[in-house]
Design a protein around this motif. Structure first.
Motif, PDB file in Angstrom:
ATOM      1  N   ALA A  72      -8.662   6.782   9.035  1.00 31.45           N
ATOM      2  CA  ALA A  72      -7.254   7.043   9.355  1.00 31.45           C
ATOM      3  C   ALA A  72      -6.347   6.568   8.221  1.00 31.45           C
ATOM      4  CB  ALA A  72      -6.879   6.345  10.663  1.00 31.45           C
ATOM      5  N   MET A  73      -6.635   5.381   7.672  1.00 32.44           N
ATOM      6  CA  MET A  73      -5.819   4.867   6.570  1.00 32.44           C
ATOM      7  C   MET A  73      -6.028   5.680   5.300  1.00 32.44           C
ATOM      8  SD  MET A  73      -5.770   0.712   7.043  1.00 32.44           S
ATOM      9  CE  MET A  73      -7.516   0.505   7.399  1.00 32.44           C
ATOM     10  N   GLU A  74      -7.246   6.151   5.081  1.00 32.44           N
ATOM     11  CA  GLU A  74      -7.495   6.987   3.909  1.00 32.44           C
ATOM     12  C   GLU A  74      -6.748   8.317   4.024  1.00 32.44           C
ATOM     13  OE1 GLU A  74     -11.957   5.455   2.554  1.00 32.44           O
ATOM     14  OE2 GLU A  74     -11.757   7.176   3.900  1.00 32.44           O
ATOM     15  N   ARG A  75      -6.740   8.903   5.224  1.00 33.53           N
ATOM     16  CA  ARG A  75      -5.984  10.151   5.420  1.00 33.53           C
ATOM     17  C   ARG A  75      -4.491   9.904   5.232  1.00 33.53           C
ATOM     18  NH1 ARG A  75      -9.761  10.874   9.685  1.00 33.53           N
ATOM     19  NH2 ARG A  75      -8.265   9.997  11.175  1.00 33.53           N
ATOM     20  N   ASN A  76      -4.007   8.764   5.726  1.00 33.77           N
ATOM     21  CA  ASN A  76      -2.594   8.435   5.569  1.00 33.77           C
ATOM     22  C   ASN A  76      -2.234   8.273   4.098  1.00 33.77           C
ATOM     23  OD1 ASN A  76       0.044   7.788   6.385  1.00 33.77           O
ATOM     24  ND2 ASN A  76      -0.432   5.615   6.479  1.00 33.77           N
ATOM     25  N   ASN A  77      -3.133   7.639   3.335  1.00 29.58           N
ATOM     26  CA  ASN A  77      -2.887   7.469   1.903  1.00 29.58           C
ATOM     27  C   ASN A  77      -2.841   8.805   1.170  1.00 29.58           C
ATOM     28  OD1 ASN A  77      -2.516   4.743   1.872  1.00 29.58           O
ATOM     29  ND2 ASN A  77      -4.411   4.234   0.811  1.00 29.58           N
ATOM     30  N   LEU A  78      -3.712   9.730   1.574  1.00 33.67           N
ATOM     31  CA  LEU A  78      -3.685  11.057   0.956  1.00 33.67           C
ATOM     32  C   LEU A  78      -2.357  11.752   1.231  1.00 33.67           C
ATOM     33  CD1 LEU A  78      -7.302  12.324   1.746  1.00 33.67           C
ATOM     34  CD2 LEU A  78      -6.393  11.662  -0.483  1.00 33.67           C
ATOM     35  N   ARG A  79      -1.867  11.624   2.466  1.00 35.30           N
ATOM     36  CA  ARG A  79      -0.581  12.227   2.818  1.00 35.30           C
ATOM     37  C   ARG A  79       0.544  11.577   2.014  1.00 35.30           C
ATOM     38  NH1 ARG A  79       3.630  10.704   5.550  1.00 35.30           N
ATOM     39  NH2 ARG A  79       4.983  12.224   6.616  1.00 35.30           N
ATOM     40  N   LEU A  80       0.535  10.240   1.957  1.00 43.90           N
ATOM     41  CA  LEU A  80       1.573   9.524   1.214  1.00 43.90           C
ATOM     42  C   LEU A  80       1.542   9.877  -0.271  1.00 43.90           C
ATOM     43  CD1 LEU A  80       1.305   6.000   2.890  1.00 43.90           C
ATOM     44  CD2 LEU A  80       3.182   7.645   3.135  1.00 43.90           C
ATOM     45  N   GLU A  84       4.539  11.439  -2.311  1.00 43.48           N
ATOM     46  CA  GLU A  84       5.088  10.780  -3.510  1.00 43.48           C
ATOM     47  C   GLU A  84       5.058  11.718  -4.710  1.00 43.48           C
ATOM     48  OE1 GLU A  84       5.703   8.629  -7.012  1.00 43.48           O
ATOM     49  OE2 GLU A  84       3.736   9.458  -6.525  1.00 43.48           O
ATOM     50  N   GLY A  85       3.984  12.512  -4.814  1.00 44.66           N
ATOM     51  CA  GLY A  85       3.910  13.470  -5.909  1.00 44.66           C
ATOM     52  C   GLY A  85       5.016  14.511  -5.819  1.00 44.66           C
ATOM     53  N   ALA A  86       5.285  14.990  -4.605  1.00 51.07           N
ATOM     54  CA  ALA A  86       6.366  15.970  -4.427  1.00 51.07           C
ATOM     55  C   ALA A  86       7.725  15.330  -4.711  1.00 51.07           C
ATOM     56  CB  ALA A  86       6.323  16.523  -3.007  1.00 51.07           C
ATOM     57  N   GLN A 136       7.258  22.579   0.770  1.00 55.65           N
ATOM     58  CA  GLN A 136       6.203  21.626   0.437  1.00 55.65           C
ATOM     59  C   GLN A 136       5.535  21.095   1.711  1.00 55.65           C
ATOM     60  OE1 GLN A 136       4.933  20.499  -2.723  1.00 55.65           O
ATOM     61  NE2 GLN A 136       5.901  22.466  -3.078  1.00 55.65           N
ATOM     62  N   GLN A 137       4.208  21.316   1.805  1.00 55.89           N
ATOM     63  CA  GLN A 137       3.465  20.920   3.000  1.00 55.89           C
ATOM     64  C   GLN A 137       2.201  20.160   2.624  1.00 55.89           C
ATOM     65  OE1 GLN A 137       2.612  24.339   5.412  1.00 55.89           O
ATOM     66  NE2 GLN A 137       4.746  24.652   6.019  1.00 55.89           N
ATOM     67  N   TYR A 138       1.765  19.338   3.575  1.00 49.29           N
ATOM     68  CA  TYR A 138       0.454  18.697   3.468  1.00 49.29           C
ATOM     69  C   TYR A 138      -0.212  18.809   4.821  1.00 49.29           C
ATOM     70  CZ  TYR A 138      -3.226  15.239   3.086  1.00 49.29           C
ATOM     71  OH  TYR A 138      -4.450  14.620   3.086  1.00 49.29           O
ATOM     72  N   ASN A 139      -1.333  19.501   4.848  1.00 51.79           N
ATOM     73  CA  ASN A 139      -2.076  19.704   6.089  1.00 51.79           C
ATOM     74  C   ASN A 139      -1.188  20.296   7.186  1.00 51.79           C
ATOM     75  OD1 ASN A 139      -4.461  19.596   7.570  1.00 51.79           O
ATOM     76  ND2 ASN A 139      -4.025  17.568   8.405  1.00 51.79           N
ATOM     77  N   ARG A 208       3.443   1.123   0.665  1.00 45.84           N
ATOM     78  CA  ARG A 208       2.623   1.434   1.839  1.00 45.84           C
ATOM     79  C   ARG A 208       1.198   1.815   1.426  1.00 45.84           C
ATOM     80  NH1 ARG A 208       5.870   5.814   5.157  1.00 45.84           N
ATOM     81  NH2 ARG A 208       3.937   5.732   6.403  1.00 45.84           N
ATOM     82  N   ILE A 209       1.064   2.548   0.324  1.00 43.36           N
ATOM     83  CA  ILE A 209      -0.273   2.905  -0.161  1.00 43.36           C
ATOM     84  C   ILE A 209      -1.049   1.645  -0.540  1.00 43.36           C
ATOM     85  CG2 ILE A 209      -1.537   4.019  -2.044  1.00 43.36           C
ATOM     86  CD1 ILE A 209       0.552   6.233  -2.015  1.00 43.36           C
TER      87      ILE A 209
END
Length: 278
Positions: A72-80, A84-86, A136-139, A208-209
């Motif tokens: 769950a934290m790894e998925r959250n980091n990917l989203r964050l 951040e990139g956007a 801009q979307q993620y998942n 947060r990351i």
């Protein structure tokens, strides 16, 4: 696995009975050792170790829980990271917008045609910001929905009548209160506010990351410790089981020989007594 008993089941004497029991015990131990060596697990059924099985079951549940938290934290980091990139792109556009506003504020060095050119560039940036916030979307989740021109650089001013007026980057569009022909001092305040807002948001995401990564490391240590405890309880000690298997095989063979000798002795006694029978 066949227990040696077919030829020793008739006329058993005490030595026969002891030998048969030893054969069964040795074959049971051999079967258990073979199973443990084949599966690599010390506990293959509840009867092997009831309390150990309960510990392993609880350990499996805890391992599954830790693994779920890590994922769950790894998925959250990917989203964050995606957000951040956007936001870094949005931040670059805001900085470009800030430079254009500074140019537009230089009334003495610009003609009407140059201000119009600056305004065209400002409109292009605002259009790009609007498009990014909407696309801009993620998942499947829009990650910049709160970062369009109307939400960036919000500054509240009091007008001459004492009313609170809200300004944002959206007011810099052609015909807006803060376009190239409008209040450039206020336009700079709005753009600077937008740049600071984006910078602060990116810093918060980075924090947060880092926090998630620290928690992931803690959870990984807990996972490893739980896995080690489970392994000590469940995994086969190959050296010990190999020794147990060899011992069981020797005991089995020795007990079979002892049973055969006992039977032969019994048969010899019967043969001696047979002439005396009525």
């Amino acid at each position: 696995m066949r227990i040696y008993s077919s030829k020793l089941s008739v006329g058993l004497n005490p030595m026969d009975t002891l030998a048969m029991r030893q054969i069964r015990d040795a074959q049971a131990q051999k079967a258990q050792s073979l199973t443990r060596l084949a599966t690599g697990q010390r506990i293959n059924r509840a009867a092997d170790d009831p309390s150990g099985m309960m510990f392993v079951t609880k350990a499996d549940a805890e391992l599954a829980s830790i693994d779920s938290r890590i994922k769950a934290m790894e998925r959250n980091n990917l989203r964050l990271a995606a957000q951040e990139g956007a936001l870094s792109v949005v931040s670059d556009l805001a900085l470009e917008l800030e430079g254009l506003v500074v140019q537009a504020a230089n009334d003495g060095g610009l003609g009407d045609g140059e201000k119009e050119s600056i305004q065209v560039q400002i409109d292009g940036i605002l259009k790009a910001l609007t498009s990014l916030s909407a696309t801009q979307q993620y998942n499947g989740e829009q990650i910049l929905s709160n970062y369009g021109p109307t939400n960036l650089g919000v500054v509240t001013k009091t007008d001459e009548d004492g009313n609170k007026v809200r300004y944002s980057l959206a007011d810099m569009v052609t015909g807006g209160a803060l376009d190239a022909e409008g209040d450039q001092e206020l336009a700079q305040d709005v753009v600077e506010s937008a740049v600071a807002q984006l910078s602060g948001q990116r810093a918060a995401i980075g924090t947060r990351i880092n926090q998630n990564e620290s928690l992931i490391r803690v959870e990984m240590v807990a996972f490893e410790e739980q896995m080690r405890a489970r392994s000590l309880e469940q995994d086969t000690d190959f050296a010990q089981e190999t020794s147990n298997l060899a011992r069981a095989q020797i005991l089995e063979q020795t007990s079979i020989v002892a049973a055969q000798v006992a039977r032969q002795q019994a048969e010899s006694v019967l043969a001696l007594l047979e002439p005396l029978a009525p």
